[in-house]
Scaffold this active site. Structure first.
Site, short mmCIF file in Angstrom:
data_model
loop_
_atom_site.label_atom_id
_atom_site.label_comp_id
_atom_site.label_asym_id
_atom_site.label_seq_id
_atom_site.Cartn_x
_atom_site.Cartn_y
_atom_site.Cartn_z
N CYS A 248 21.09 33.23 -17.06
CA CYS A 248 20.62 31.75 -16.96
C CYS A 248 20.10 31.10 -18.21
O CYS A 248 20.30 30.02 -18.45
CB CYS A 248 19.45 31.76 -15.84
SG CYS A 248 17.91 32.62 -16.49
N HIS B 75 13.29 31.81 -14.35
CA HIS B 75 15.00 31.52 -13.91
C HIS B 75 14.89 29.86 -14.61
O HIS B 75 13.73 29.14 -14.76
CB HIS B 75 15.17 31.16 -12.56
CG HIS B 75 16.56 31.01 -12.25
ND1 HIS B 75 17.72 31.83 -12.50
CD2 HIS B 75 17.33 29.78 -11.91
CE1 HIS B 75 18.75 31.52 -12.21
NE2 HIS B 75 18.65 29.88 -11.73
N HIS C 58 23.36 25.77 -12.86
CA HIS C 58 22.63 27.16 -13.45
C HIS C 58 23.43 28.52 -13.17
O HIS C 58 24.47 28.33 -12.48
CB HIS C 58 21.43 27.29 -12.72
CG HIS C 58 21.33 27.92 -11.33
ND1 HIS C 58 20.49 28.63 -10.67
CD2 HIS C 58 22.32 27.33 -10.28
CE1 HIS C 58 20.94 28.89 -9.38
NE2 HIS C 58 21.98 27.67 -9.11
#
Length: 355
Positions: A270, A318, A330
């Site tokens: 990520c 994240h 993402h």
């Protein structure tokens, strides 16, 4: 002498045989109870698998970001160590040159009847002895004294560099040990998630991973691998050319595989995707999500514009790139490639504008 006779084994009979058989059956039953299916864990439903896989992926991502941070520090320590080693080598060359010059002086003095003690110390292979023997330099002539002083200074500098290198090497080894621990944690979590998914049918597995494994009860608006799922047109536009370039890069990487620790160009985790997208736009971002959130100006969720970084979970483990219309691009986890997804799919932790 009396003969040694082996005792005869008498066959079991009657009640004795029945008792032995009963005990054998009881033992077999006990073994089955302990080793068989008597205490097997109940089969998980697809929904339970989804929740457990989501949790494992989140735990793995926390470990991944910590791994990324440790690797960044290890790489920095490695560069510092190499710089110290290179500088030590350069200083050693200058020292060798200065000592060669003193060697010529020593040879001339030897031919004339002796070698000055200061020169002897300068040519010594024992730096500690040399550094402790500064009084000898005072006995040399002015020219020799200056040369000896230069060598003494160079030896001191080299020893300081070597000391710094030893400290840096210790730091590097500590970072490498931490990397190993983080890697083992990540591998363990991902292996457990993979095993859970392997017990599902292909259809169930597809349903569980349809939302990227990041909130099984959230919207599944992002379909397929993300290549055809485009956000609806809206009035929002990127606040600058660099943010627009980062968004364009992220769109180009839709469908790329997730690989923990990867920063592109063909696979990402990520924070690696975010770093690569802004690197393509000429902006250097930190490696980890928890560092990236401090890299720009914080913006409210209601003020998001394309290119803003959006962060999730309480530990900021994240990150994605906002692209407008409540959507982000993402890199979710190993079971799902880089994709579009709604930002309300996970617990929102904050947003940053870096361009």
């Amino acid at each position: 002498m009396a003969a040694h006779r082996k005792p005869r084994h008498r066959p079991l009979g009657g009640n004795t045989a029945r008792t032995a058989a009963t005990l054998a059956l009881a033992g077999a039953a006990t073994a089955t109870a302990f080793e068989g299916t008597g205490h097997a864990e109940p089969e998980l439903t697809p929904t339970e698998v989804e929740a457990k896989v989501d949790k494992l992926y989140q735990e793995a991502e926390v470990a991944t970001e910590k791994y990324n941070g440790a690797k960044e520090k290890a790489d920095t320590a490695q560069r510092r160590l190499k710089s110290l080693q290179d500088e030590t080598a350069r200083r050693q060359e200058r020292l060798d040159s200065a000592r060669n010059a003193l060697g010529k002086v020593a040879a001339a003095q030897y031919r004339s009847g002796g070698v000055d003690p200061a020169v002897q110390l300068a040519l010594s292979d024992d730096p500690d002895r040399f550094l402790e023997g500064t009084a000898f330099a005072e006995r040399a002539g002015d020219r020799q004294s200056a040369a000896v002083a230069r060598v003494r200074k160079q030896l001191g500098e080299i020893e300081r560099l070597r000391g710094a290198a030893r400290i840096e090497l210790s730091s590097l080894r500590s970072r490498q040990a931490e990397l190993k621990r983080r890697k083992e944690t990540i591998t363990e979590k991902l292996d457990e998630a993979r095993q859970l998914l392997d017990h599902l049918s292909p259809a169930e597995r597809a349903r569980v991973t349809a939302d990227g494994g990041t909130g099984g009860h959230a919207s599944r608006a992002a379909a397929g691998d993300g290549r055809t799922a485009l956000p609806a047109a809206g009035p929002a536009s990127a606040p600058g050319s660099r943010a627009a370039a980062a968004v364009a890069y992220a769109y180009q990487k839709l469908g790329s595989p997730y690989v923990w620790g990867a920063t592109g160009p063909h696979a990402f985790d990520c924070s690696g995707l975010v770093q690569a997208a802004y690197r393509s736009a000429g902006i250097a971002l930190p490696r980890t999500s928890y560092a990236q959130i401090g890299a720009g100006r914080r913006v409210a969720r209601s003020q998001l514009l394309p290119g803003d970084l959006v962060f999730f979970y309480s530990g900021v483990s994240h990150v994605g790139i906002y692209v407008g219309n409540g959507q982000m691009i993402h890199a979710p986890n190993p079971s799902t490639p880089v994709r579009l997804a709604p930002i309300d799919q996970m617990p929102f932790a904050g947003a940053t504008r870096v361009a």
